[in-house]
Write a protein that holds these residues in place. Structure first.
Motif, PDB file in Angstrom:
ATOM      1  N   ILE A 117       7.384   5.891  -5.290  1.00  0.00           N
ATOM      2  CA  ILE A 117       8.100   5.525  -4.066  1.00  0.00           C
ATOM      3  C   ILE A 117       7.180   5.661  -2.858  1.00  0.00           C
ATOM      4  O   ILE A 117       7.232   4.855  -1.923  1.00  0.00           O
ATOM      5  CB  ILE A 117       9.391   6.371  -3.880  1.00  0.00           C
ATOM      6  N   GLN A 118       6.276   6.650  -2.879  1.00  0.00           N
ATOM      7  CA  GLN A 118       5.331   6.789  -1.775  1.00  0.00           C
ATOM      8  C   GLN A 118       4.357   5.615  -1.751  1.00  0.00           C
ATOM      9  O   GLN A 118       4.019   5.090  -0.682  1.00  0.00           O
ATOM     10  CB  GLN A 118       4.578   8.121  -1.901  1.00  0.00           C
ATOM     11  N   GLY A 119       3.920   5.182  -2.935  1.00  0.00           N
ATOM     12  CA  GLY A 119       3.066   4.008  -3.002  1.00  0.00           C
ATOM     13  C   GLY A 119       3.795   2.751  -2.559  1.00  0.00           C
ATOM     14  O   GLY A 119       3.235   1.903  -1.854  1.00  0.00           O
ATOM     15  N   TRP A 120       5.056   2.654  -2.928  1.00  0.00           N
ATOM     16  CA  TRP A 120       5.882   1.498  -2.546  1.00  0.00           C
ATOM     17  C   TRP A 120       6.038   1.434  -1.028  1.00  0.00           C
ATOM     18  O   TRP A 120       5.902   0.381  -0.415  1.00  0.00           O
ATOM     19  CB  TRP A 120       7.238   1.600  -3.230  1.00  0.00           C
ATOM     20  N   MET A 121       6.306   2.588  -0.447  1.00  0.00           N
ATOM     21  CA  MET A 121       6.517   2.634   1.003  1.00  0.00           C
ATOM     22  C   MET A 121       5.229   2.354   1.780  1.00  0.00           C
ATOM     23  O   MET A 121       5.272   1.916   2.935  1.00  0.00           O
ATOM     24  CB  MET A 121       7.072   4.005   1.412  1.00  0.00           C
ATOM     25  N   SER A 122       4.082   2.587   1.147  1.00  0.00           N
ATOM     26  CA  SER A 122       2.815   2.379   1.851  1.00  0.00           C
ATOM     27  C   SER A 122       2.577   0.913   2.167  1.00  0.00           C
ATOM     28  O   SER A 122       1.795   0.592   3.068  1.00  0.00           O
ATOM     29  CB  SER A 122       1.650   2.928   1.008  1.00  0.00           C
ATOM     30  N   PHE A 123       3.242  -0.001   1.418  1.00  0.00           N
ATOM     31  CA  PHE A 123       3.063  -1.429   1.718  1.00  0.00           C
ATOM     32  C   PHE A 123       4.358  -2.117   2.135  1.00  0.00           C
ATOM     33  O   PHE A 123       4.319  -3.190   2.732  1.00  0.00           O
ATOM     34  CB  PHE A 123       2.476  -2.163   0.502  1.00  0.00           C
ATOM     35  N   TRP A 124       5.495  -1.509   1.855  1.00  0.00           N
ATOM     36  CA  TRP A 124       6.769  -2.240   1.954  1.00  0.00           C
ATOM     37  C   TRP A 124       7.091  -2.694   3.376  1.00  0.00           C
ATOM     38  O   TRP A 124       7.672  -3.762   3.577  1.00  0.00           O
ATOM     39  CB  TRP A 124       7.905  -1.369   1.407  1.00  0.00           C
ATOM     40  N   LEU A 131       4.933  -9.576   0.673  1.00  0.00           N
ATOM     41  CA  LEU A 131       4.858 -10.922   0.105  1.00  0.00           C
ATOM     42  C   LEU A 131       3.870 -10.961  -1.052  1.00  0.00           C
ATOM     43  O   LEU A 131       4.137 -11.587  -2.091  1.00  0.00           O
ATOM     44  CB  LEU A 131       4.446 -11.927   1.188  1.00  0.00           C
ATOM     45  N   GLN A 132       2.730 -10.286  -0.914  1.00  0.00           N
ATOM     46  CA  GLN A 132       1.743 -10.255  -1.986  1.00  0.00           C
ATOM     47  C   GLN A 132       2.298  -9.555  -3.228  1.00  0.00           C
ATOM     48  O   GLN A 132       2.020  -9.966  -4.359  1.00  0.00           O
ATOM     49  CB  GLN A 132       0.464  -9.561  -1.509  1.00  0.00           C
ATOM     50  N   ALA A 133       3.101  -8.514  -3.015  1.00  0.00           N
ATOM     51  CA  ALA A 133       3.728  -7.817  -4.146  1.00  0.00           C
ATOM     52  C   ALA A 133       4.692  -8.749  -4.866  1.00  0.00           C
ATOM     53  O   ALA A 133       4.744  -8.785  -6.108  1.00  0.00           O
ATOM     54  CB  ALA A 133       4.452  -6.574  -3.655  1.00  0.00           C
ATOM     55  N   ALA A 134       5.451  -9.531  -4.096  1.00  0.00           N
ATOM     56  CA  ALA A 134       6.379 -10.498  -4.688  1.00  0.00           C
ATOM     57  C   ALA A 134       5.616 -11.542  -5.497  1.00  0.00           C
ATOM     58  O   ALA A 134       6.047 -11.942  -6.594  1.00  0.00           O
ATOM     59  CB  ALA A 134       7.205 -11.172  -3.595  1.00  0.00           C
ATOM     60  N   ALA A 316       3.360  -0.630  -7.427  1.00  0.00           N
ATOM     61  CA  ALA A 316       3.557   0.583  -6.634  1.00  0.00           C
ATOM     62  C   ALA A 316       2.226   1.246  -6.288  1.00  0.00           C
ATOM     63  O   ALA A 316       2.029   1.744  -5.183  1.00  0.00           O
ATOM     64  CB  ALA A 316       4.449   1.571  -7.369  1.00  0.00           C
ATOM     65  N   LEU A 317       1.310   1.223  -7.240  1.00  0.00           N
ATOM     66  CA  LEU A 317       0.017   1.866  -7.023  1.00  0.00           C
ATOM     67  C   LEU A 317      -1.058   0.863  -6.611  1.00  0.00           C
ATOM     68  O   LEU A 317      -2.232   1.207  -6.535  1.00  0.00           O
ATOM     69  CB  LEU A 317      -0.416   2.608  -8.296  1.00  0.00           C
ATOM     70  N   GLN A 318      -0.612  -0.401  -6.411  1.00  0.00           N
ATOM     71  CA  GLN A 318      -1.525  -1.462  -5.969  1.00  0.00           C
ATOM     72  C   GLN A 318      -2.764  -1.589  -6.864  1.00  0.00           C
ATOM     73  O   GLN A 318      -3.897  -1.723  -6.391  1.00  0.00           O
ATOM     74  CB  GLN A 318      -1.932  -1.247  -4.513  1.00  0.00           C
ATOM     75  N   GLY A 319      -2.519  -1.484  -8.183  1.00  0.00           N
ATOM     76  CA  GLY A 319      -3.577  -1.719  -9.153  1.00  0.00           C
ATOM     77  C   GLY A 319      -4.568  -0.581  -9.313  1.00  0.00           C
ATOM     78  O   GLY A 319      -5.517  -0.683 -10.089  1.00  0.00           O
ATOM     79  N   GLN A 320      -4.331   0.527  -8.598  1.00  0.00           N
ATOM     80  CA  GLN A 320      -5.265   1.659  -8.732  1.00  0.00           C
ATOM     81  C   GLN A 320      -5.013   2.416 -10.022  1.00  0.00           C
ATOM     82  O   GLN A 320      -3.916   2.412 -10.558  1.00  0.00           O
ATOM     83  CB  GLN A 320      -5.091   2.611  -7.532  1.00  0.00           C
TER      84      GLN A 320
END
Length: 322
Positions: A117-124, A131-134, A316-320
């Motif tokens: 959720i912290q990773g999600w909030m970092s970009f949401w 849009l990139q996540a979608a 959520a982790l943006q590929g990390q």
């Protein structure tokens, strides 16, 4: 017989669990440390024990309670301790409460992970990153469809293959328009166009005449699509609960719909599995139970829940690396 507590159960990762239950006209209860459901269909039998059926909660992700069901507080407690999501549904496994909103009772736990959720909030909150996540989800959706339709022999026998020129063209247009999209409404329009092509292809492939997608329709193809979609919503809700991400933080569907992220995640597998089998089972005049068993088996065969976890973690982790 010794009573078992949930702590005695062997833990099975949610992504590896095999069971999703839809129950009708029964009572769910706790008995001798187990969760059972009692049906009165066999009232005439001399041995009442035959009326009880065990639910293996340690290997279950979701329980949907349909028409004519009730559940005891003790059973809910055990389901929650085993991490099983609970949903109240209308007939045929289709939740009707709050219109088409999804109402899931998620187990209460203060120990859900926080990294996702912290990773999600970092970009949401960033429109471009959201849009990139979608777009990542949409690309994964097509990759999954291509993989499933390419390796499933049962689908191949029924004519569902990505080698078809109509499907090839639709997927190419989808990929191009997805890349060019500048807002989520563009993605939703592109998705609708692809789904329309898939409906037409499936209807023609199974000899379903005059098909129109209607959520309130009574024909079998529409009923099975509704039913199968809500099974996918159950898996999506389970994925998000385990990873600790609230359902309101959608990346493509409306941000004002509190269940919207469930729809985003369910879309990863709906076109690949639910859509073709809804039409195939309608053609074969299958019962709802036969359709449900077929779809759940395909979810298992193609590791649908594993795939959902993998994609949500990745975004959520943006590929990390974790």
């Amino acid at each position: 017989m010794k009573d078992l507590s949930p702590s005695d159960l062997k833990t099975i990762l949610h992504s590896k669990r095999a069971n999703l239950y839809y129950l009708e006209y029964c009572r769910v209860m706790q008995k001798d440390g187990r969760v059972l459901y009692l049906t009165e269909a066999n009232n005439s039998q001399k041995n009442p024990e035959n009326q009880y059926f065990n639910i293996p909660i340690a290997n279950t992700t979701v329980v949907l309670l349909g028409n004519g069901t009730s559940i005891t507080q003790a059973a809910v407690r055990m389901l929650a301790q085993a991490g099983v999501l609970l949903g109240f549904a209308g007939g045929g496994g289709t939740p009707l409460y709050m219109g088409n909103e999804i109402e899931w009772l998620t187990p209460q736990s203060e120990y859900r992970p926080t990294e996702y959720i912290q990773g999600w909030m970092s970009f949401w909150f960033d429109d471009e990153k959201r849009l990139q996540a979608a777009k990542q989800f949409q690309a994964a959706r097509i990759a999954y469809l291509t993989r499933v339709w390419g390796k499933d022999r049962d689908l191949s026998v029924e004519g569902f293959t990505t080698d078809n020129d109509l499907i090839k063209g639709a997927l190419e247009r989808f990929n191009t328009r997805t890349e060019q999209a500048t807002k989520s409404s563009d993605l939703l329009l592109t998705e609708a166009q692809l789904t329309k092509v898939l409906y037409k292809f499936s209807a023609n492939n199974t000899g379903t005449s005059d098909f129109t997608r209607q959520h309130q329709s009574a024909d079998k193809a529409n009923d099975f699509l509704n039913h199968g979609n809500y099974l996918a919503y159950g898996l999506a809700a389970c994925t998000l609960w385990v990873l600790g991400i609230p359902h309101g933080f959608a990346v493509m569907h409306g941000k004002t719909r509190r269940g919207a992220l469930v729809f985003d995640i369910a879309d990863l597998i709906k076109d690949a599995i639910v859509l073709p089998w809804a039409f195939i089972c309608a053609k074969e005049n299958s019962t709802e139970q036969e359709f449900r068993q077929q779809v759940l088996q395909k979810f298992t065969d193609h590791k649908a829940l594993d795939f959902m976890f993998e994609q949500v973690k990745k975004v959520a982790l943006q590929g990390q690396e974790e």
